[in-house]
Write a protein that holds these residues in place. Structure first.
Motif, PDB file in Angstrom:
ATOM      1  N   GLY A   1       0.930  -0.903  -0.058  1.00 14.28           N
ATOM      2  CA  GLY A   1      -0.096  -0.097   0.449  1.00 14.28           C
ATOM      3  C   GLY A   1       0.972   1.651  -0.348  1.00 14.28           C
ATOM      4  O   GLY A   1       0.201   2.387  -0.148  1.00 14.28           O
ATOM      5  N   ASP A   2       1.737   1.347   0.249  1.00  7.81           N
ATOM      6  CA  ASP A   2       2.921   2.346  -0.553  1.00  7.81           C
ATOM      7  C   ASP A   2       3.138   2.518  -1.474  1.00  7.81           C
ATOM      8  O   ASP A   2       3.098   2.037  -2.434  1.00  7.81           O
ATOM      9  N   LEU A   3       3.549   4.011  -1.802  1.00  8.31           N
ATOM     10  CA  LEU A   3       3.313   4.790  -2.585  1.00  8.31           C
ATOM     11  C   LEU A   3       5.252   5.102  -3.200  1.00  8.31           C
ATOM     12  O   LEU A   3       5.535   5.446  -2.374  1.00  8.31           O
ATOM     13  N   TYR A   4       5.733   4.169  -3.995  1.00 10.39           N
ATOM     14  CA  TYR A   4       7.490   4.493  -4.478  1.00 10.39           C
ATOM     15  C   TYR A   4       6.580   5.800  -5.446  1.00 10.39           C
ATOM     16  O   TYR A   4       6.344   5.935  -6.120  1.00 10.39           O
ATOM     17  N   VAL A   5       7.842   6.150  -5.643  1.00 11.07           N
ATOM     18  CA  VAL A   5       8.587   7.540  -6.330  1.00 11.07           C
ATOM     19  C   VAL A   5       9.827   7.607  -6.589  1.00 11.07           C
ATOM     20  O   VAL A   5      10.333   7.323  -5.164  1.00 11.07           O
ATOM     21  N   VAL A   6      10.470   8.277  -7.202  1.00  9.40           N
ATOM     22  CA  VAL A   6      11.958   8.374  -7.891  1.00  9.40           C
ATOM     23  C   VAL A   6      11.621   9.916  -8.329  1.00  9.40           C
ATOM     24  O   VAL A   6      10.886  11.280  -8.336  1.00  9.40           O
ATOM     25  N   ASP A   7      13.274  10.507  -7.601  1.00  8.90           N
ATOM     26  CA  ASP A   7      13.491  12.068  -7.936  1.00  8.90           C
ATOM     27  C   ASP A   7      14.734  12.273  -8.546  1.00  8.90           C
ATOM     28  O   ASP A   7      16.138  11.908  -8.338  1.00  8.90           O
ATOM     29  N   VAL A   8      14.109  12.432  -9.766  1.00  9.93           N
ATOM     30  CA  VAL A   8      15.287  12.754 -10.734  1.00  9.93           C
ATOM     31  C   VAL A   8      16.285  13.149 -10.948  1.00  9.93           C
ATOM     32  O   VAL A   8      17.555  12.355 -11.400  1.00  9.93           O
ATOM     33  N   THR A   9      16.445  13.612 -10.024  1.00 11.58           N
ATOM     34  CA  THR A   9      17.533  15.145  -9.961  1.00 11.58           C
ATOM     35  C   THR A   9      18.097  14.904  -8.443  1.00 11.58           C
ATOM     36  O   THR A   9      19.235  15.729  -7.845  1.00 11.58           O
ATOM     37  N   ALA A  10      17.437  14.029  -7.642  1.00  8.26           N
ATOM     38  CA  ALA A  10      18.146  13.571  -6.770  1.00  8.26           C
ATOM     39  C   ALA A  10      20.108  13.396  -6.694  1.00  8.26           C
ATOM     40  O   ALA A  10      20.590  12.519  -7.913  1.00  8.26           O
ATOM     41  N   PRO A  11      21.017  13.928  -5.803  1.00  4.37           N
ATOM     42  CA  PRO A  11      22.242  14.283  -5.655  1.00  4.37           C
ATOM     43  C   PRO A  11      22.660  12.881  -4.964  1.00  4.37           C
ATOM     44  O   PRO A  11      22.021  11.555  -4.356  1.00  4.37           O
ATOM     45  N   PRO A  12      24.330  12.137  -5.177  1.00  2.89           N
ATOM     46  CA  PRO A  12      24.783  11.355  -4.629  1.00  2.89           C
ATOM     47  C   PRO A  12      24.750  11.519  -3.782  1.00  2.89           C
ATOM     48  O   PRO A  12      24.318  12.739  -2.535  1.00  2.89           O
ATOM     49  N   GLY A  13      24.106  10.074  -2.667  1.00  2.05           N
ATOM     50  CA  GLY A  13      23.477   9.932  -1.574  1.00  2.05           C
ATOM     51  C   GLY A  13      22.135  10.612  -0.664  1.00  2.05           C
ATOM     52  O   GLY A  13      21.801   9.946   0.264  1.00  2.05           O
ATOM     53  N   GLU A  14      21.365  11.238  -1.482  1.00  2.00           N
ATOM     54  CA  GLU A  14      20.215  11.527  -0.950  1.00  2.00           C
ATOM     55  C   GLU A  14      19.615  10.227  -2.070  1.00  2.00           C
ATOM     56  O   GLU A  14      19.569   9.979  -2.439  1.00  2.00           O
ATOM     57  N   PRO A  15      17.795  10.350  -1.296  1.00  2.00           N
ATOM     58  CA  PRO A  15      17.032   9.397  -1.540  1.00  2.00           C
ATOM     59  C   PRO A  15      16.281   9.496  -2.793  1.00  2.00           C
ATOM     60  O   PRO A  15      16.107  10.889  -3.647  1.00  2.00           O
ATOM     61  N   LYS A  16      16.581   8.152  -4.188  1.00  2.00           N
ATOM     62  CA  LYS A  16      16.426   8.132  -5.520  1.00  2.00           C
ATOM     63  C   LYS A  16      15.324   7.729  -5.402  1.00  2.00           C
ATOM     64  O   LYS A  16      14.810   8.064  -6.647  1.00  2.00           O
ATOM     65  N   VAL A  17      14.386   6.571  -4.799  1.00  2.00           N
ATOM     66  CA  VAL A  17      13.248   6.239  -4.160  1.00  2.00           C
ATOM     67  C   VAL A  17      12.649   6.292  -2.788  1.00  2.00           C
ATOM     68  O   VAL A  17      14.072   5.984  -2.249  1.00  2.00           O
ATOM     69  N   ILE A  18      11.813   7.555  -3.032  1.00  2.00           N
ATOM     70  CA  ILE A  18      11.225   7.541  -1.631  1.00  2.00           C
ATOM     71  C   ILE A  18       9.607   6.500  -1.542  1.00  2.00           C
ATOM     72  O   ILE A  18       9.227   6.823  -2.379  1.00  2.00           O
ATOM     73  N   SER A  19       9.383   6.075  -0.697  1.00  3.13           N
ATOM     74  CA  SER A  19       8.024   5.526  -0.122  1.00  3.13           C
ATOM     75  C   SER A  19       7.315   6.626   0.291  1.00  3.13           C
ATOM     76  O   SER A  19       8.065   7.461   1.494  1.00  3.13           O
ATOM     77  N   VAL A  20       6.479   6.538  -0.018  1.00  2.00           N
ATOM     78  CA  VAL A  20       5.784   7.763   0.444  1.00  2.00           C
ATOM     79  C   VAL A  20       4.081   7.101   1.883  1.00  2.00           C
ATOM     80  O   VAL A  20       3.115   6.131   0.234  1.00  2.00           O
ATOM     81  N   ASP A  21       3.919   6.680   2.332  1.00  2.00           N
ATOM     82  CA  ASP A  21       2.387   6.248   2.934  1.00  2.00           C
ATOM     83  C   ASP A  21       1.181   6.863   2.798  1.00  2.00           C
ATOM     84  O   ASP A  21       0.935   8.171   2.590  1.00  2.00           O
ATOM     85  N   VAL A  22       0.661   6.061   1.719  1.00  2.60           N
ATOM     86  CA  VAL A  22      -0.937   7.171   1.075  1.00  2.60           C
ATOM     87  C   VAL A  22      -1.863   7.355   2.191  1.00  2.60           C
ATOM     88  O   VAL A  22      -2.937   7.976   1.764  1.00  2.60           O
ATOM     89  N   LYS A  23      -2.039   6.809   3.798  1.00  7.36           N
ATOM     90  CA  LYS A  23      -2.692   7.249   3.962  1.00  7.36           C
ATOM     91  C   LYS A  23      -2.327   8.470   5.134  1.00  7.36           C
ATOM     92  O   LYS A  23      -3.518   9.302   5.334  1.00  7.36           O
ATOM     93  N   THR A  24      -1.032   8.637   5.375  1.00  6.56           N
ATOM     94  CA  THR A  24       0.064   9.904   6.483  1.00  6.56           C
ATOM     95  C   THR A  24       0.064  10.589   5.475  1.00  6.56           C
ATOM     96  O   THR A  24       0.168  12.114   5.657  1.00  6.56           O
ATOM     97  N   GLY A  25       0.578  10.563   4.408  1.00  2.00           N
ATOM     98  CA  GLY A  25       1.525  10.997   3.878  1.00  2.00           C
ATOM     99  C   GLY A  25       3.097  11.512   4.087  1.00  2.00           C
ATOM    100  O   GLY A  25       3.757  11.781   3.727  1.00  2.00           O
ATOM    101  N   ASP A  26       3.365  10.720   5.109  1.00  2.08           N
ATOM    102  CA  ASP A  26       4.880  10.561   5.883  1.00  2.08           C
ATOM    103  C   ASP A  26       5.722   9.662   4.150  1.00  2.08           C
ATOM    104  O   ASP A  26       4.966   9.188   3.434  1.00  2.08           O
ATOM    105  N   HIS A  27       6.250  10.455   4.617  1.00  6.61           N
ATOM    106  CA  HIS A  27       7.533   9.389   3.721  1.00  6.61           C
ATOM    107  C   HIS A  27       9.102   9.051   3.598  1.00  6.61           C
ATOM    108  O   HIS A  27       9.240   9.508   4.974  1.00  6.61           O
TER     109      HIS A  27
END
Length: 344
Positions: free
Chosen positions: A75-101
């Motif tokens: 039930g989590d939503l995965y998104v990618v951040d195309v421009t994330a620099p090295p070391g920062e999250p490039k795939v991010i999980s978003v809780d669709v119930k709370t919006g927490d990521h």
């Protein structure tokens, strides 16, 4: 090995690639102009509401660009951040119930433009624009593997979006360098073992979205530099295009056609780069409405890149980005989602 500066410069260039001036070439096998859709804003407005503020512009790259929404079985939503620099999250999980990521995956060099889950092995597949590779990871972000790397018909890919058929074969939109004024893009099929590749269509004007119709008889594709949506009818083995025609011209003004999703009724959700909105069409090209963020929130948001519609439900999650940051907005789709509507 590129330096950190070169890597970040490439990331910024990637994020700006969809701002390139439109080409003017005709692509396709039909000389007939696609049926013009009603002007932007025609039909009713489907109001989207903010679910989560996921990212801010990165100091290293000066921007953020969310793409590739896909829902996991948990039930989590995965998104990618195309421009994330090295070391920062490039795939991010978003809780669709709370919006927490939270971050799921990162590496030093990847610039990932989409995420999709294979029906064959349940892994998350990521398109890496710079290297042309397609990698896969387990849903917890571990076990990185290179699924495909190398040239196709003598030249490397610049992969953007992915669609899977039920057997797990991949259908990839290949921007193929994406030079202004040139129509050299391709739609590429890669068998699920990563060994055999087939160019299904070429000479496309910056192909971006690629998605099956609900019956998996053909592919809907969008060409960024032409603001058109075309339909590619496939043979029974899905290895050859039997007919190809331009189906819809999207009158989007300064905006351009980005990714595509479908729902169970066959409706098309056409993301717009240059406007935080999606145009919705029937499979016959009728403009059904426009998904929009509230006007008071639109300032600082430039693009709606993609959407995932919940399989078996109508909850839809749209990635939206701009100088204000990267966000996920939610809305009710016109019909229930299916596996094919879960990202692209």
């Amino acid at each position: 090995m590129p330096t950190r500066t070169h890597t970040l410069t490439a990331l910024t260039a990637l994020a700006l690639l969809t701002l390139t001036a439109c080409g003017t070439e005709k692509a396709g096998t039909s000389d007939a102009r696609p049926a013009a859709a009603p002007a932007s804003g025609a039909g009713h407005t489907i109001r989207a509401t903010q679910l989560s503020h996921v990212t801010d512009p990165h100091k290293a790259t000066g921007m953020t660009l969310l793409e590739g929404p896909v829902l996991t079985k948990g039930g989590d939503l995965y998104v990618v951040d195309v421009t994330a620099p090295p070391g920062e999250p490039k795939v991010i999980s978003v809780d669709v119930k709370t919006g927490d990521h939270k971050g799921v995956y990162s590496d030093k060099t990847g610039a990932y433009t989409s995420a999709q889950i294979s029906p064959h092995d349940g892994r998350v597949y990521l398109t890496e624009y710079q290297s042309g590779d397609i990698i896969s990871i387990a849903q917890d972000g571990s076990d990185r593997r290179t699924f495909f790397s190398g040239k196709i018909d003598g030249s490397p890919m610049n992969p953007d979006d992915i669609a899977f058929d039920d057997d797990g074969n991949l259908y990839v939109s290949d921007l193929h360098g994406m030079k202004t004024g040139e129509a050299e893009g391709r739609i590429v099929r890669i068998d699920r073992d990563g060994e055999k590749t087939t160019v299904l269509a070429d000479k496309l004007a910056h192909p971006n979205g690629v998605m099956f119709d609900p019956g998996q008889k053909g592919l809907w594709i969008s060409e960024l530099a032409k603001d058109t949506v075309s339909y590619l009818l496939l043979d029974a083995e899905k290895t050859t295009v039997t007919t190809r025609h331009e189906a819809i011209h999207v009158d989007a003004g300064v905006a351009q056609t980005d990714s595509i999703a479908v729902d169970a009724a066959g409706n098309l959700y056409q993301a717009l780069h240059g406007r935080p909105a999606m145009a919705v069409f029937s499979k016959y090209g009728e403009r059904l409405g426009t998904v929009e963020v509230p006007a008071k929130e639109a300032d600082g948001l430039q693009s709606a890149t993609n959407v995932a519609i919940t399989p078996g439900g109508r909850a839809a999650y749209m990635t939206v980005s701009g100088p204000k940051g990267g966000y996920v907005y939610e809305f009710d789709a016109l019909a229930k989602g299916i596996r094919l509507s879960n990202g692209g």
